[in-house]
Design a protein around this motif. Structure first.
Motif, short mmCIF file in Angstrom:
data_model
loop_
_atom_site.label_atom_id
_atom_site.label_comp_id
_atom_site.label_asym_id
_atom_site.label_seq_id
_atom_site.Cartn_x
_atom_site.Cartn_y
_atom_site.Cartn_z
N PRO A 32 37.10 73.89 34.21
CA PRO A 32 35.97 74.72 34.67
C PRO A 32 34.70 74.53 33.84
CG PRO A 32 37.59 76.08 33.51
CD PRO A 32 38.16 74.70 33.60
N ARG A 33 34.73 73.72 32.79
CA ARG A 33 33.52 73.61 31.95
C ARG A 33 32.35 73.07 32.77
NH1 ARG A 33 35.08 69.80 27.03
NH2 ARG A 33 32.84 69.73 26.74
N PRO A 34 31.17 73.66 32.59
CA PRO A 34 30.03 73.29 33.44
C PRO A 34 29.54 71.86 33.21
CG PRO A 34 29.39 74.95 31.78
CD PRO A 34 30.87 74.78 31.68
N GLU A 68 48.66 68.62 31.40
CA GLU A 68 47.84 69.83 31.23
C GLU A 68 47.45 69.98 29.77
OE1 GLU A 68 47.14 73.57 29.67
OE2 GLU A 68 49.22 72.84 29.58
N ASN A 69 46.14 70.22 29.55
CA ASN A 69 45.60 70.34 28.19
C ASN A 69 44.59 71.48 28.12
OD1 ASN A 69 46.45 67.31 27.70
ND2 ASN A 69 45.14 67.36 29.49
N GLY A 70 44.91 72.58 28.77
CA GLY A 70 44.02 73.74 28.74
C GLY A 70 44.22 74.52 27.45
N PRO A 71 43.60 75.71 27.36
CA PRO A 71 43.71 76.51 26.14
C PRO A 71 45.16 76.85 25.80
CG PRO A 71 42.01 77.38 27.60
CD PRO A 71 42.73 76.32 28.37
N GLU A 72 45.42 77.03 24.51
CA GLU A 72 46.79 77.29 24.03
C GLU A 72 47.12 78.77 24.18
OE1 GLU A 72 48.94 75.20 23.58
OE2 GLU A 72 50.24 75.55 21.88
N SER A 98 50.95 71.24 25.27
CA SER A 98 51.01 72.37 24.33
C SER A 98 51.65 72.02 22.99
CB SER A 98 51.82 73.51 24.97
OG SER A 98 51.97 74.53 24.01
N SER A 99 51.01 72.52 21.92
CA SER A 99 51.52 72.27 20.56
C SER A 99 52.60 73.27 20.18
CB SER A 99 50.39 72.41 19.55
OG SER A 99 49.32 71.59 19.88
N SER A 100 52.76 74.34 20.98
CA SER A 100 53.68 75.39 20.51
C SER A 100 54.37 76.18 21.62
CB SER A 100 52.91 76.37 19.62
OG SER A 100 51.87 76.97 20.37
N PHE A 124 50.31 63.67 19.52
CA PHE A 124 49.64 63.90 18.24
C PHE A 124 48.20 63.43 18.44
CE2 PHE A 124 50.84 64.29 13.56
CZ PHE A 124 51.43 65.52 13.76
N ASN A 125 47.28 64.16 17.88
CA ASN A 125 45.86 63.87 18.10
C ASN A 125 45.40 62.64 17.30
OD1 ASN A 125 43.18 64.35 18.97
ND2 ASN A 125 42.72 65.47 17.08
N PRO A 126 44.70 61.67 17.92
CA PRO A 126 44.37 61.54 19.34
C PRO A 126 45.47 60.78 20.09
CG PRO A 126 43.14 59.90 18.07
CD PRO A 126 44.00 60.64 17.07
N1 LIG Z 1 43.77 69.46 19.13
C1 LIG Z 1 44.94 69.01 18.75
O1 LIG Z 1 45.10 68.49 17.62
C2 LIG Z 1 46.12 69.06 19.69
C3 LIG Z 1 47.18 68.16 19.47
C4 LIG Z 1 48.26 68.17 20.37
C5 LIG Z 1 48.28 69.07 21.43
N2 LIG Z 1 47.24 69.95 21.60
C6 LIG Z 1 47.31 70.87 22.75
O2 LIG Z 1 46.45 70.39 23.77
C7 LIG Z 1 45.91 71.49 24.50
C8 LIG Z 1 44.39 71.39 24.49
O3 LIG Z 1 43.93 71.38 23.14
P1 LIG Z 1 42.47 70.82 22.78
O4 LIG Z 1 42.46 70.67 21.31
O5 LIG Z 1 42.15 69.64 23.63
O6 LIG Z 1 41.56 72.06 23.19
P2 LIG Z 1 40.00 72.08 23.57
O7 LIG Z 1 39.54 73.45 23.27
O8 LIG Z 1 39.29 70.90 22.99
O9 LIG Z 1 40.04 71.86 25.16
C9 LIG Z 1 40.54 72.81 26.07
C10 LIG Z 1 39.87 72.56 27.41
O10 LIG Z 1 40.47 73.42 28.37
C11 LIG Z 1 39.45 73.81 29.25
N3 LIG Z 1 39.86 74.95 30.05
C12 LIG Z 1 39.65 76.28 29.83
N4 LIG Z 1 40.18 77.01 30.83
C13 LIG Z 1 40.72 76.11 31.71
C14 LIG Z 1 41.37 76.22 32.94
N5 LIG Z 1 41.60 77.43 33.50
N6 LIG Z 1 41.77 75.09 33.59
C15 LIG Z 1 41.56 73.87 33.03
N7 LIG Z 1 40.95 73.70 31.84
C16 LIG Z 1 40.53 74.80 31.21
C17 LIG Z 1 38.24 74.06 28.37
O11 LIG Z 1 37.03 74.06 29.13
C18 LIG Z 1 38.36 72.88 27.41
O12 LIG Z 1 37.64 71.75 27.88
C19 LIG Z 1 46.45 72.77 23.83
O13 LIG Z 1 47.56 73.22 24.56
C20 LIG Z 1 46.87 72.29 22.44
O14 LIG Z 1 47.94 73.02 21.91
C21 LIG Z 1 46.15 69.95 20.77
#
Ligand SMILES: NC(=O)c1ccc[n+]([C@@H]2O[C@H](COP(=O)([O-])OP(=O)(O)OC[C@H]3O[C@@H](n4cnc5c(N)ncnc54)[C@H](O)[C@@H]3O)[C@@H](O)[C@H]2O)c1
Length: 296
Positions: A32-34, A68-72, A98-100, A124-126
């Motif tokens: 949904p990000r603009p 899926e990589n939305g908010p945790e 999801s990390s958790s 693992f990132n990236p």
């Molecule tokens: N950052 C890390 O090191 C890492 C590593 C492995 C896994 N993860 C997992 O990956 C996932 C994303 O983490 P991130 O670091 O990329 O977060 P981030 O905050 O960079 O990105 C999250 C994205 O989700 C979007 N979003 C918000 N609501 C949404 C919706 N309803 N539908 C779709 N997208 C939506 C946001 O606009 C944002 O672009 C999490 O579950 C996290 O646990 C993160």
């Protein structure tokens, strides 16, 4: 062309997208990000195989994999997956980065057929550089889904490892967390500062663990007597070390020290992530070239 729907185009989603494109998949983003269209145009300039969907259901329709990589947050992931399962067929693998959060929890409100399709594929990132993907099936995930997820990640040149149980933080982040706690305590106690701690890690465990594993290192640490000798000797002493939790009240001071050491803000992020990516790429290339030359 196989298709991946990337749900959530943040740090992790964009990197998965780059990896999928490198392996010839088409990529559709939903978020949904603009600024989504600009973000995709900036990261995939002129690439017609990368698109932006108007909504989530449209993005995932016909995908071979949804990543899926939305908010945790559990409730957000539950909502997203309720929509995703309704818009996909039985053969689509539905993975969360999801990390958790366990797949069992994400699927808690869904029927068995839906739950069978959902699995954790934790990178693992990236993700485009780090080979590991922890594949964590939930209680109702089907073996076919797990197998298909593993096959897809392998085809993307990743190293998937299927875990035997769902635990918070899975494995890699549990290990990172234990090490992080001890690192914080050592800095709090004034044993080392932030920069010294990082110097110690990079010049010992970091380098070692990019070439051999922890238990493999135990074999070598024991000499020809192997792990048995190590556990009876040095291990018997280090095994008695008492550990302490870091003090939560010290977190602000620790963060100040980290920021004073490395800086903060967009420019620092860009600089440090470029350094990380260049070095990680160099290490992976060196390891691959060495293996091709020597078999090791
Ligand atoms: N950052 C890390 O090191 C890492 C590593 C492995 C896994 N993860 C997992 O990956 C996932 C994303 O983490 P991130 O670091 O990329 O977060 P981030 O905050 O960079 O990105 C999250 C994205 O989700 C979007 N979003 C918000 N609501 C949404 C919706 N309803 N539908 C779709 N997208 C939506 C946001 O606009 C944002 O672009 C999490 O579950 C996290 O646990 C993160």
């Amino acid at each position: 062309m196989s298709k991946v729907a990337i749900v959530g185009a943040g740090v992790i989603g964009v990197s998965w997208g780059r990896l999928a494109r490198r392996h010839g998949w088409s990529v559709v983003f939903s978020d949904p990000r603009p600024d989504l269209a600009e973000l995709v145009a900036k990261n995939f300039p002129g690439d017609a195989a990368v698109t932006v969907a108007a909504d989530l259901a449209t993005a995932v329709a016909g995908a071979d994999l949804v990543q899926e990589n939305g908010p945790e947050r559990l409730e957000i992931k539950q909502q997203l997956f309720a929509t995703i399962v309704a818009a996909t067929g039985p053969d689509t693998v539905l993975a969360t980065s999801s990390s958790s959060i366990a797949a069992t929890l994400i699927a808690a409100e869904l029927d068995d057929a839906a739950a069978a399709k959902i699995v954790v594929g934790h990178p693992f990132n990236p993700p485009e550089l780090m080979p590991l993907v922890e594949v964590v099936p939930g209680e109702r995930t089907s073996a076919a889904t797990t197998d298909r997820a593993v096959a897809i990640y392998r085809s993307w040149d990743r190293t998937p490892v299927v875990l035997g149980k769902e635990l918070p933080g899975f494995v890699a982040n549990r290990l990172q967390s234990v090490l992080g706690r001890e690192a914080r305590w050592l800095v709090e106690q004034g044993v080392v500062d932030v920069a010294q701690l990082d110097t110690i890690l990079q010049n010992s465990l970091g380098l070692r663990w990019s070439t051999i594993g922890l238990f493999e290192g135990n074999v070598l640490g024991g000499g020809p007597g192997g792990a048995r000798h190590l556990f009876a000797g040095v291990g018997a002493v280090t095994g008695k070390i008492q550990f302490h939790d870091p003090d939560p009240a010290q977190v602000p001071a620790l963060i100040e020290q980290i920021e004073a050491t490395y800086g903060t803000g967009q420019d620092v992020y860009d600089e440090l992530s470029a350094k990380r990516d260049t070095r990680t790429t160099a290490v992976l290339a060196a390891l691959a070239a060495t293996e091709a030359r020597t078999g090791n």
